[in-house]
Design an enzyme around this catalytic site. Structure first.
Site, PDB file in Angstrom:
ATOM      1  N   GLY A  65       5.491  -7.601 -14.069  1.00  0.00           N
ATOM      2  CA  GLY A  65       6.632  -8.327 -13.532  1.00  0.00           C
ATOM      3  C   GLY A  65       7.970  -7.944 -14.143  1.00  0.00           C
ATOM      4  O   GLY A  65       8.791  -8.827 -14.442  1.00  0.00           O
ATOM      5  N   LYS A 105      12.013   4.748  -5.099  1.00  0.00           N
ATOM      6  CA  LYS A 105      10.571   4.676  -5.355  1.00  0.00           C
ATOM      7  C   LYS A 105       9.928   3.707  -4.369  1.00  0.00           C
ATOM      8  O   LYS A 105      10.304   2.537  -4.307  1.00  0.00           O
ATOM      9  CB  LYS A 105      10.294   4.230  -6.791  1.00  0.00           C
ATOM     10  CG  LYS A 105       8.821   4.348  -7.192  1.00  0.00           C
ATOM     11  CD  LYS A 105       8.652   4.155  -8.691  1.00  0.00           C
ATOM     12  CE  LYS A 105       7.224   4.460  -9.119  1.00  0.00           C
ATOM     13  NZ  LYS A 105       7.063   4.366 -10.588  1.00  0.00           N
ATOM     14  N   ASN A 157       4.531   3.900  -6.076  1.00  0.00           N
ATOM     15  CA  ASN A 157       4.249   2.830  -7.022  1.00  0.00           C
ATOM     16  C   ASN A 157       2.763   2.465  -6.933  1.00  0.00           C
ATOM     17  O   ASN A 157       1.979   3.169  -6.287  1.00  0.00           O
ATOM     18  CB  ASN A 157       5.142   1.620  -6.705  1.00  0.00           C
ATOM     19  CG  ASN A 157       5.554   0.865  -7.956  1.00  0.00           C
ATOM     20  OD1 ASN A 157       4.717   0.573  -8.811  1.00  0.00           O
ATOM     21  ND2 ASN A 157       6.831   0.542  -8.073  1.00  0.00           N
ATOM     22  N   THR A 158       2.379   1.358  -7.559  1.00  0.00           N
ATOM     23  CA  THR A 158       0.985   0.920  -7.545  1.00  0.00           C
ATOM     24  C   THR A 158       0.600   0.344  -6.184  1.00  0.00           C
ATOM     25  O   THR A 158       1.448  -0.007  -5.374  1.00  0.00           O
ATOM     26  CB  THR A 158       0.750  -0.138  -8.628  1.00  0.00           C
ATOM     27  OG1 THR A 158       1.669  -1.229  -8.419  1.00  0.00           O
ATOM     28  CG2 THR A 158       0.978   0.443 -10.013  1.00  0.00           C
ATOM     29  N   ASN A 192      -2.128  -4.051 -13.138  1.00  0.00           N
ATOM     30  CA  ASN A 192      -1.111  -4.730 -13.933  1.00  0.00           C
ATOM     31  C   ASN A 192      -0.292  -5.662 -13.048  1.00  0.00           C
ATOM     32  O   ASN A 192      -0.085  -5.404 -11.863  1.00  0.00           O
ATOM     33  CB  ASN A 192      -0.209  -3.714 -14.652  1.00  0.00           C
ATOM     34  CG  ASN A 192       1.023  -3.367 -13.848  1.00  0.00           C
ATOM     35  OD1 ASN A 192       2.014  -4.109 -13.838  1.00  0.00           O
ATOM     36  ND2 ASN A 192       0.977  -2.234 -13.151  1.00  0.00           N
ATOM     37  N   ARG A 193       0.132  -6.745 -13.649  1.00  0.00           N
ATOM     38  CA  ARG A 193       1.074  -7.655 -13.001  1.00  0.00           C
ATOM     39  C   ARG A 193       2.158  -8.034 -14.019  1.00  0.00           C
ATOM     40  O   ARG A 193       2.455  -9.202 -14.251  1.00  0.00           O
ATOM     41  CB  ARG A 193       0.358  -8.880 -12.428  1.00  0.00           C
ATOM     42  CG  ARG A 193      -0.543  -9.652 -13.380  1.00  0.00           C
ATOM     43  CD  ARG A 193      -0.980 -10.976 -12.738  1.00  0.00           C
ATOM     44  NE  ARG A 193      -1.843 -11.752 -13.600  1.00  0.00           N
ATOM     45  CZ  ARG A 193      -3.172 -11.776 -13.512  1.00  0.00           C
ATOM     46  NH1 ARG A 193      -3.793 -11.027 -12.603  1.00  0.00           N
ATOM     47  NH2 ARG A 193      -3.883 -12.536 -14.338  1.00  0.00           N
ATOM     48  N   SER A 198       7.661  -2.466  -6.617  1.00  0.00           N
ATOM     49  CA  SER A 198       6.708  -3.170  -7.473  1.00  0.00           C
ATOM     50  C   SER A 198       6.123  -4.349  -6.706  1.00  0.00           C
ATOM     51  O   SER A 198       6.862  -5.121  -6.089  1.00  0.00           O
ATOM     52  CB  SER A 198       7.393  -3.672  -8.741  1.00  0.00           C
ATOM     53  OG  SER A 198       6.528  -4.558  -9.445  1.00  0.00           O
ATOM     54  N   THR A 205      11.122  -0.100 -15.866  1.00  0.00           N
ATOM     55  CA  THR A 205      12.236  -0.588 -15.071  1.00  0.00           C
ATOM     56  C   THR A 205      13.106  -1.545 -15.897  1.00  0.00           C
ATOM     57  O   THR A 205      12.590  -2.437 -16.571  1.00  0.00           O
ATOM     58  CB  THR A 205      11.727  -1.291 -13.801  1.00  0.00           C
ATOM     59  OG1 THR A 205      11.019  -0.348 -13.012  1.00  0.00           O
ATOM     60  CG2 THR A 205      12.856  -1.902 -12.999  1.00  0.00           C
ATOM     61  N   ASN A 250      13.917   1.119  -7.905  1.00  0.00           N
ATOM     62  CA  ASN A 250      12.543   0.635  -7.773  1.00  0.00           C
ATOM     63  C   ASN A 250      12.516  -0.629  -6.921  1.00  0.00           C
ATOM     64  O   ASN A 250      12.863  -1.708  -7.397  1.00  0.00           O
ATOM     65  CB  ASN A 250      11.946   0.364  -9.157  1.00  0.00           C
ATOM     66  CG  ASN A 250      10.482  -0.033  -9.090  1.00  0.00           C
ATOM     67  OD1 ASN A 250       9.894  -0.127  -8.013  1.00  0.00           O
ATOM     68  ND2 ASN A 250       9.888  -0.274 -10.252  1.00  0.00           N
TER      69      ASN A 250
END
Length: 328
Positions: A113, A215, A244-245, A110-111, A173, A85, A170
């Site tokens: 950011g 997304k 997404n996650t 993951n973070r 996240s 992104t 996006n």
């Protein structure tokens, strides 16, 4: 022999932490030693949102964040690749460590950011491939400290309109505080209205209409899916990427790392994201393109995504780039 090299390569990458291994894989692709192209097989070709993809397997956003290796990825055989992104201004993301392997689960948390070099750097790199073949999409986001986050998405559309083959908005996240709030109906209505207005204005100036995809997260309630489907349909969105996650940690076996904050991806995301894919297909009907992402690591999992989301039109699917193989 190829299995031996794959095992040795994986062990070598696992000698580094996950983020270092990711960087090394990017560096390897930048050497220019990758040759080849996506398979030219009409049986694999699929047309979605006006774009003719040589095959339906793509590289999802999150791997090539800064548009460093899109052509190398296409040479590996992907039918498309998505950078980002990308946010308007560079930002460093969250403090390290911020990627955690869950080896027993074939997953990572993951973070990051939205760590990226910003619009200017990505624009410069993409400009250098102007005129080349291959579908490269641009995944756009908002800076963490933006006063008007929707304006950041509009800026992404306008900046990359001549270079992107499609856009992904996006808003899902989990690593940017408050970002997922844009999935709420009133916020989503304003977001899509402004983004699509910018797309239409840019399209009139160059006679090209770039598809815009949204997304979404895999953690949405049915009522939230109802709202997203309604807005996407009403505003004639080109498609939805799912997903997404996830924030869920259900069923994880790995002891180390499972309690870290951030988004979980890889094999444990597959079922959750595929269920949401099927639910969204029920809501939007047979015609809107849906792109399945999350836990795709084999022909079987890819086919399951297609069956879940492709009623009368083919679904595209992308490997979940946060899983430990091959990048991490």
């Amino acid at each position: 022999m190829s299995g031996l090299f794959e095992t040795l390569g994986r062990r070598a990458l696992f000698a580094f932490d996950a983020e270092q291994a990711h960087g090394l894989s990017i560096a390897g692709l930048k050497t220019g030693l990758v040759t080849g192209s996506a398979p030219n097989d009409l049986a694999l070709s699929v047309k979605v949102a006006g774009l003719q993809f040589p095959n339906p397997l793509g590289m999802a956003a999150g791997y090539d964040k800064n548009a460093e290796v899109p052509d190398a990825l296409l040479k590996l055989g992907f039918g498309f690749t998505e950078i980002g992104t990308i946010t308007p201004r560079p930002q460093s993301g969250n403090p390290r460590p911020r990627i955690f392997r869950l080896v027993d689960d074939k997953a990572v948390i993951n973070r990051l950011g939205f760590n990226n070099e910003g619009h200017d750097a990505a624009f410069k790199r993409l400009s250098q491939r102007a005129g080349k073949s291959g579908i490269v999409g641009v995944n756009i986001g908002a800076n963490k400290d933006a006063e008007d986050r929707i304006a950041d998405y509009v800026a992404g559309i306008r900046r990359f309109y001549q270079l992107a083959r499609y856009f992904t908005v996006n808003i899902s996240s989990p690593n940017t505080p408050g970002l997922r709030n844009l999935q709420a109906r009133d916020s989503l209505r304003e977001l899509l209205s402004r983004v699509l207005e910018a797309r239409n204005e840019e399209g009139k100036m160059c006679t090209l209409k770039r598809p815009v995809f949204l997304k979404i997260a895999p953690d949405l309630a049915n009522e939230e899916l109802d709202d997203i489907a309604a807005e996407a349909t009403e505003q004639k969105l080109d498609g939805i990427i799912i997903s997404n996650t996830t924030l869920s940690r259900a069923g994880l076996k790995s002891a180390g790392g499972r309690d870290e904050t951030g988004g979980l991806s890889g094999a444990p995301l597959f079922d959750r994201s595929t269920i949401v894919l099927a639910r969204m297909r029920e809501r939007v009907g047979p015609d809107m393109p849906l792109i399945g992402v999350g836990g795709v690591d084999s022909a079987e999992t890819a086919l399951t995504k297609v069956k879940a989301g492709a009623r009368s039109r083919p679904a595209l699917y992308g490997p979940d780039l946060s899983r430990p193989e091959p990048a991490y």
